[in-house]
Design a protein around this motif. Structure first.
Motif, PDB file in Angstrom:
ATOM      1  N   ALA A 119       0.649  -1.512  -0.056  1.00 55.39           N
ATOM      2  CA  ALA A 119      -0.254  -0.248  -0.134  1.00 55.39           C
ATOM      3  C   ALA A 119       0.757   1.939  -0.154  1.00 55.39           C
ATOM      4  CB  ALA A 119      -1.066  -0.192   1.097  1.00 55.39           C
ATOM      5  N   THR A 120       2.486   1.153   0.422  1.00 56.26           N
ATOM      6  CA  THR A 120       2.484   2.405   0.278  1.00 56.26           C
ATOM      7  C   THR A 120       3.473   2.640  -1.197  1.00 56.26           C
ATOM      8  OG1 THR A 120       4.775   0.672   1.185  1.00 56.26           O
ATOM      9  CG2 THR A 120       3.767   1.748   2.695  1.00 56.26           C
ATOM     10  N   GLY A 121       3.331   1.876  -1.996  1.00 52.80           N
ATOM     11  CA  GLY A 121       4.032   1.588  -2.856  1.00 52.80           C
ATOM     12  C   GLY A 121       5.500   1.152  -3.182  1.00 52.80           C
ATOM     13  N   ARG A 122       5.383   0.554  -2.197  1.00 54.25           N
ATOM     14  CA  ARG A 122       7.476   0.702  -2.265  1.00 54.25           C
ATOM     15  C   ARG A 122       7.320  -1.426  -2.481  1.00 54.25           C
ATOM     16  NH1 ARG A 122       9.995   3.359   3.129  1.00 54.25           N
ATOM     17  NH2 ARG A 122       9.524   5.431   2.652  1.00 54.25           N
ATOM     18  N   PRO A 123       8.302  -1.856  -3.229  1.00 57.02           N
ATOM     19  CA  PRO A 123       8.497  -2.981  -3.892  1.00 57.02           C
ATOM     20  C   PRO A 123       8.217  -4.266  -1.648  1.00 57.02           C
ATOM     21  CG  PRO A 123      10.324  -2.133  -4.139  1.00 57.02           C
ATOM     22  CD  PRO A 123       9.815  -1.038  -4.226  1.00 57.02           C
ATOM     23  N   ALA A 124       7.575  -5.462  -1.647  1.00 56.59           N
ATOM     24  CA  ALA A 124       7.266  -5.968  -1.399  1.00 56.59           C
ATOM     25  C   ALA A 124       8.261  -6.839  -0.313  1.00 56.59           C
ATOM     26  CB  ALA A 124       5.536  -7.072  -0.701  1.00 56.59           C
ATOM     27  N   VAL A 125       9.533  -7.017  -1.752  1.00 56.37           N
ATOM     28  CA  VAL A 125      10.645  -7.635  -1.015  1.00 56.37           C
ATOM     29  C   VAL A 125      10.948  -6.880   0.277  1.00 56.37           C
ATOM     30  CG1 VAL A 125      12.355  -8.189  -2.172  1.00 56.37           C
ATOM     31  CG2 VAL A 125      10.517  -8.694  -3.185  1.00 56.37           C
ATOM     32  N   ALA A 126      12.012  -7.486   1.147  1.00 53.37           N
ATOM     33  CA  ALA A 126      12.896  -6.891   2.057  1.00 53.37           C
ATOM     34  C   ALA A 126      14.162  -6.280   1.191  1.00 53.37           C
ATOM     35  CB  ALA A 126      13.203  -7.606   2.645  1.00 53.37           C
ATOM     36  N   GLU A 127      14.163  -5.106   1.741  1.00 51.43           N
ATOM     37  CA  GLU A 127      15.777  -4.365   1.122  1.00 51.43           C
ATOM     38  C   GLU A 127      16.938  -4.551   1.669  1.00 51.43           C
ATOM     39  OE1 GLU A 127      14.972   0.699   2.121  1.00 51.43           O
ATOM     40  OE2 GLU A 127      13.094  -0.421   1.173  1.00 51.43           O
ATOM     41  N   GLN A 128      17.639  -5.842   2.340  1.00 53.37           N
ATOM     42  CA  GLN A 128      18.424  -6.085   2.509  1.00 53.37           C
ATOM     43  C   GLN A 128      18.103  -7.353   2.428  1.00 53.37           C
ATOM     44  OE1 GLN A 128      21.373  -4.722   3.555  1.00 53.37           O
ATOM     45  NE2 GLN A 128      19.837  -2.686   3.644  1.00 53.37           N
TER      46      GLN A 128
END
Length: 143
Positions: A119-128
């Motif tokens: 919902a935030t528009g960011r990828p659901a995959v972890a950034e690390q």
């Protein structure tokens, strides 16, 4: 003539640590590679969906412009022909346009957990990249 050297017993602790470090490094590299592939695949899907939405929007706009131009031409000519239909029938319904708030909400929530965008528009995959650990079986390996 060949000669074999056979070692009996447990290897030195330094050797065991080195073997386990090598296993952990290989396992971490594999996990990072898989994570990057998944991240790239989700980004590719997101871009593909955005491109499809853009094309659909442009198509809708061009159709609306074409319909508006035809309607304006008919009104200017004043020659609206009677096609034999009842005048009591309501005009055909036009597709309802989304309000800006509805459109933004639909775009934000267009993809779920597996779709790649939260919902935030960011990828659901972890950034690390994921951290890996050796399993009991892998810790037991000595060679």
């Amino acid at each position: 003539r060949r000669i074999a050297c056979v070692m009996i017993g447990d290897p030195p602790p330094a050797w065991v640590r080195q073997v386990q470090a090598d296993l952990l490094r290989e396992k971490q590299e594999k996990a990072v590679h898989e994570w990057k592939v998944k991240l790239l695949e989700r980004e590719r899907k997101r871009l593909l969906i955005m491109a499809e939405k853009k094309v659909a929007k442009q198509r809708r706009q061009s159709e609306e412009e074409k319909n508006n131009k035809q309607n304006n031409d008919e009104q200017i000519d004043g020659n609206i022909e009677d096609d034999g239909e009842d005048d009591n029938e309501p005009p055909p319904k036009k597709p309802r346009k989304k309000t800006p708030s509805e459109g933004a909400a639909a775009e934000e929530n267009s993809e779920d957990e597996d779709g790649g965008v939260a919902a935030t528009g960011r990828p659901a995959v972890a950034e690390q990249p994921p951290a890996v650990e050796l399993t009991e079986e892998e810790r037991g390996r000595r060679f």
